[in-house]
Design an enzyme around this catalytic site. Structure first.
Site, PDB file in Angstrom:
ATOM      1  CD1 TRP A  19      11.776 -11.819  27.950  1.00 25.04           C
ATOM      2  CD2 TRP A  19       9.881 -12.267  26.849  1.00 25.04           C
ATOM      3  NE1 TRP A  19      11.168 -10.621  27.647  1.00 25.04           N
ATOM      4  CE2 TRP A  19      10.007 -10.863  26.973  1.00 25.04           C
ATOM      5  CE3 TRP A  19       8.757 -12.783  26.189  1.00 25.04           C
ATOM      6  CZ2 TRP A  19       9.047  -9.976  26.471  1.00 25.04           C
ATOM      7  CZ3 TRP A  19       7.815 -11.903  25.692  1.00 25.04           C
ATOM      8  CH2 TRP A  19       7.964 -10.509  25.829  1.00 25.04           C
ATOM      9  CB  THR A  20       8.963 -19.305  28.925  1.00 24.52           C
ATOM     10  OG1 THR A  20       7.921 -19.102  27.964  1.00 24.52           O
ATOM     11  CG2 THR A  20       8.592 -18.666  30.234  1.00 24.52           C
ATOM     12  CD  GLU A  21      12.277 -16.586  23.923  1.00 24.48           C
ATOM     13  OE1 GLU A  21      12.241 -16.460  25.172  1.00 24.48           O
ATOM     14  OE2 GLU A  21      12.286 -15.610  23.140  1.00 24.48           O
ATOM     15  CG  HIS A  60       6.661 -11.325  18.590  1.00 25.60           C
ATOM     16  ND1 HIS A  60       7.592 -12.314  18.825  1.00 25.60           N
ATOM     17  CD2 HIS A  60       7.326 -10.157  18.681  1.00 25.60           C
ATOM     18  CE1 HIS A  60       8.778 -11.747  19.060  1.00 25.60           C
ATOM     19  NE2 HIS A  60       8.649 -10.439  18.968  1.00 25.60           N
ATOM     20  CE1 TYR A  87      13.154  -7.237  29.074  1.00 27.12           C
ATOM     21  CE2 TYR A  87      13.689  -8.888  27.415  1.00 27.12           C
ATOM     22  CZ  TYR A  87      12.949  -7.793  27.828  1.00 27.12           C
ATOM     23  OH  TYR A  87      11.992  -7.266  26.991  1.00 27.12           O
ATOM     24  CG  ASP A  96      14.926 -13.822  29.194  1.00 24.39           C
ATOM     25  OD1 ASP A  96      15.239 -12.739  29.731  1.00 24.39           O
ATOM     26  OD2 ASP A  96      14.810 -13.949  27.954  1.00 24.39           O
ATOM     27  CD1 TRP A 107      11.065  -3.414  24.411  1.00 19.62           C
ATOM     28  CD2 TRP A 107      12.679  -4.967  24.431  1.00 19.62           C
ATOM     29  NE1 TRP A 107      11.260  -3.834  23.115  1.00 19.62           N
ATOM     30  CE2 TRP A 107      12.245  -4.799  23.096  1.00 19.62           C
ATOM     31  CE3 TRP A 107      13.686  -5.911  24.688  1.00 19.62           C
ATOM     32  CZ2 TRP A 107      12.784  -5.500  22.026  1.00 19.62           C
ATOM     33  CZ3 TRP A 107      14.218  -6.624  23.626  1.00 19.62           C
ATOM     34  CH2 TRP A 107      13.771  -6.411  22.312  1.00 19.62           C
ATOM     35  CG  ASP A 127       7.795  -7.121  20.963  1.00 15.41           C
ATOM     36  OD1 ASP A 127       6.576  -7.249  20.698  1.00 15.41           O
ATOM     37  OD2 ASP A 127       8.503  -8.059  21.361  1.00 15.41           O
ATOM     38  CD  GLU A 128      12.133  -8.855  19.539  1.00 15.59           C
ATOM     39  OE1 GLU A 128      13.299  -8.915  19.916  1.00 15.59           O
ATOM     40  OE2 GLU A 128      11.289  -9.760  19.782  1.00 15.59           O
ATOM     41  CG  ASP A 172       5.760 -14.408  20.737  1.00 16.89           C
ATOM     42  OD1 ASP A 172       6.295 -14.370  19.615  1.00 16.89           O
ATOM     43  OD2 ASP A 172       6.044 -13.609  21.655  1.00 16.89           O
TER      44      ASP A 172
HETATM   45  C1  ACM Z   1      10.816  -8.020  23.922  1.00 15.59           C
HETATM   46  O1  ACM Z   1      11.650  -8.492  24.701  1.00 15.59           O
HETATM   47  N1  ACM Z   1      10.792  -8.406  22.660  1.00 15.59           N
HETATM   48  C2  ACM Z   1       9.857  -7.048  24.353  1.00 15.59           C
END
Ligand code: ACM
Ligand code: ZN
Length: 527
Positions: free
Chosen positions: A467-469, A261, A416, A418, A391, A324-325, A184
């Protein structure tokens, strides 16, 4: 008289086979008769000349304290592991507890493994060396063939030992896909031998934002810690994880997120970005405007080099390539991207992303693999054989299924993990926000009512994403995962009409005790 009563009380079994996920059919024999397992003494027999069954017998030893003996014949009062159950579902199993002892028959070796997990969970809390199990027949099979969990190891590096523990945890819950988010903007964590600097340099960031982003990458006003974040997986370590997962009937699906990413990679190879950089491994979160240049032929070369090695490490049929994104603002202002768009006669920049993904799909097909991408890959048109991971709600998955593309449902609203799991922010570690209580995970229905029966078959299954931000350690990761993974396991295994949240919560107490016994951290409160 008193002694006799006490004796019978002591001999009474607490085992009722009420596990998470709950098996499809549990018929306990009315006679009250019991079979026994004596730890250290009872034998486990298994089909000869079958390495997977031998490994299953070793798991039986680990889970139940029984002694493996290779044998074709069932012996009296043993645990017998065998395949041959007639079912189209390879993960189906039947447990029979009767005068011959305990037999787990699977439709395949994986079914035997799931039967063992159910037996393990059934007797986990029994004390003493002699376990008594009421005569019973238990039949089970998962509803979905894709039962996933994702761990982001890019935002925060998680040690290989923990990645294996994560695999143990998801195996306990009957999952069979480990989606490993390896790259990422904030770190590249997969060694690529042809590009040694990629992981060596791209896995390091000298500091990380504290708290949430202030404005959009407001570098002046944000506060950063002074702690380098680093670490990557060598190819040997990734192979070790693949083998560890395979023994537990879990396929590791690696994700190399592209064309967005990608800033960690751009920091090492700035020529792959539209502006040429310089770039730095991001110490903050969010959607970054800098992505791979779609017009530079070196971009496709880079992707082929990376995915070529990824395919060698990971035998998974599916390779996740993100999608994504990925903002298109750089592409709109890049001469190379605009020239490519013109050359291909594309209507817009979204189709530039599809152009990349079509190339990637062809590359993967040449390696006998298939592509999975996040639902943004629908925007410029899907490549022929793409599987969509939905998602941003269910709509992407619905659209893909209607186009007869395979779908994995991971909508933020249900999957999700997180997000916060308790309403009161102060009762849990600092997190990304949102609110996903246990009950909401449990209520998920992966096949939307909008789909016809035929279209519904394109929904391969469901997955929770971690997700681990803001998840900085293995203990923190487990706290986010458990017990929400338990709720997800009933979504993945049970028929919707058999699910019942209140009854699930009653069974959760046993699961929590099991988490403690196994040293897994979990959130004790749930809503
Ligand atoms: C994502 O949560 N950006 C797939
Ligand atoms: Zn460009």
């Amino acid at each position: 008289m008193l002694a006799a009563t006490l004796m019978s009380v002591c001999a009474m079994s607490e085992v009722n086979y009420q596990t998470i996920p709950l098996a499809k059919q549990i018929n306990i024999d009315a006679t009250g008769k019991q079979a026994t397992i004596v730890k250290g003494t009872t034998a486990v027999t298994y089909t000869a000349n079958n390495a997977q069954m031998k490994r299953n017998a070793e798991f039986a030893k680990e889970f139940l304290g029984v002694q493996p003996i290779e044998s074709r014949k069932a012996m009296k009062e043993t645990l017998n592991l065998t395949t041959g159950l007639q079912s189209e579902n390879p993960d189906a199993y039947r447990i029979t507890v009767d005068k011959k002892g305990i037999t787990i028959q699977g439709a395949s070796e994986s079914g035997v493994f799931y039967g063992l997990q159910t037996l393990r969970k059934s007797v986990m809390l029994e004390k003493g060396d002699t376990i008594r199990l009421p005569y019973a027949t238990i039949e089970d099979e998962p509803r979905f063939l894709y039962r996933g969990a994702m761990l982001d190891c890019a935002r925060h590096y998680m040690p290989t030992e923990f990645v294996k523990k994560f695999i143990d945890i998801i195996a306990l819950h009957g999952a069979n896909k480990f989606h490993w988010h390896l790259t990422d903007d904030q770190g590249w964590r997969a060694e690529i031998k042809a590009l040694p600097d990629l992981a060596k340099k791209g896995s390091y960031r000298p500091y990380t934002i504290m708290g949430r982003n202030v404005g959009l990458w407001d570098m002046e006003n944000a506060i950063y810690d002074d702690t380098p974040e680093e670490g990557y997986y060598t190819q040997e370590e990734m192979q070790e994880v693949v083998a560890y997962a395979a023994e537990r009937y879990i396929t590791v699906i690696p994700e190399i997120d592209l064309p967005g990413h990608m800033v960690a990679a751009l920091s090492v190879y700035p020529e792959l970005g539209c502006t040429g950089g310089p770039y730095f491994v991001r110490p903050y979160w969010g959607v970054d405007p800098d992505v791979l240049c779609a017009g530079n032929p070196k971009t496709l070369e880079f992707i082929h080099t990376v995915l070529g090695e990824i395919c060698q490490i990971f035998p998974s049929k599916y390779i996740h390539v993100g999608g994504d994104e990925s903002p298109r603002v750089r592409w709109e202002h890049c001469d190379k991207c605009q020239a490519k768009k013109k050359e291909l006669g594309l209507a817009n920049e979204a189709q530039l992303q599809t152009y990349i993904l079509k190339d990637v799909e062809k590359f993967l097909a040449n390696h006998n693999r298939e592509l999975i991408g996040w639902d943004e890959i629908l925007e410029g048109g899907l490549s022929d054989n793409a599987t969509v991971m939905s998602w941003r709600g269910y709509n992407g998955g619905i659209e893909a299924a209607k186009q007869h593309h395979k779908v994995i449902m991971t909508p933020t609203d249900n999957c999700y993990i997180d997000y916060y799991q308790l309403k009161d922010i102060n009762r849990q570690p600092y997190g990304i926000g949102g609110y996903l209580p246990l009950s909401k995970v449990y209520s998920m229905e992966p096949i939307p009512a909008e789909l016809s029966e035929e279209e519904g078959k394109y929904i391969l299954g469901a997955q929770c994403n971690l997700w681990t931000e803001y998840v900085v350690s293995p203990d923190h990761a487990m706290f986010m995962l458990l017990p929400r993974l338990a709720a997800m396991s009933e979504v993945q295994w049970m028929q919707p009409e058999a699910k019942n949240y209140e009854k699930f919560c009653e069974r959760l107490g046993g699961m929590q005790q099991m988490y403690r016994k196994l040293g897994y951290k979990y959130c004790a409160a749930y809503e």
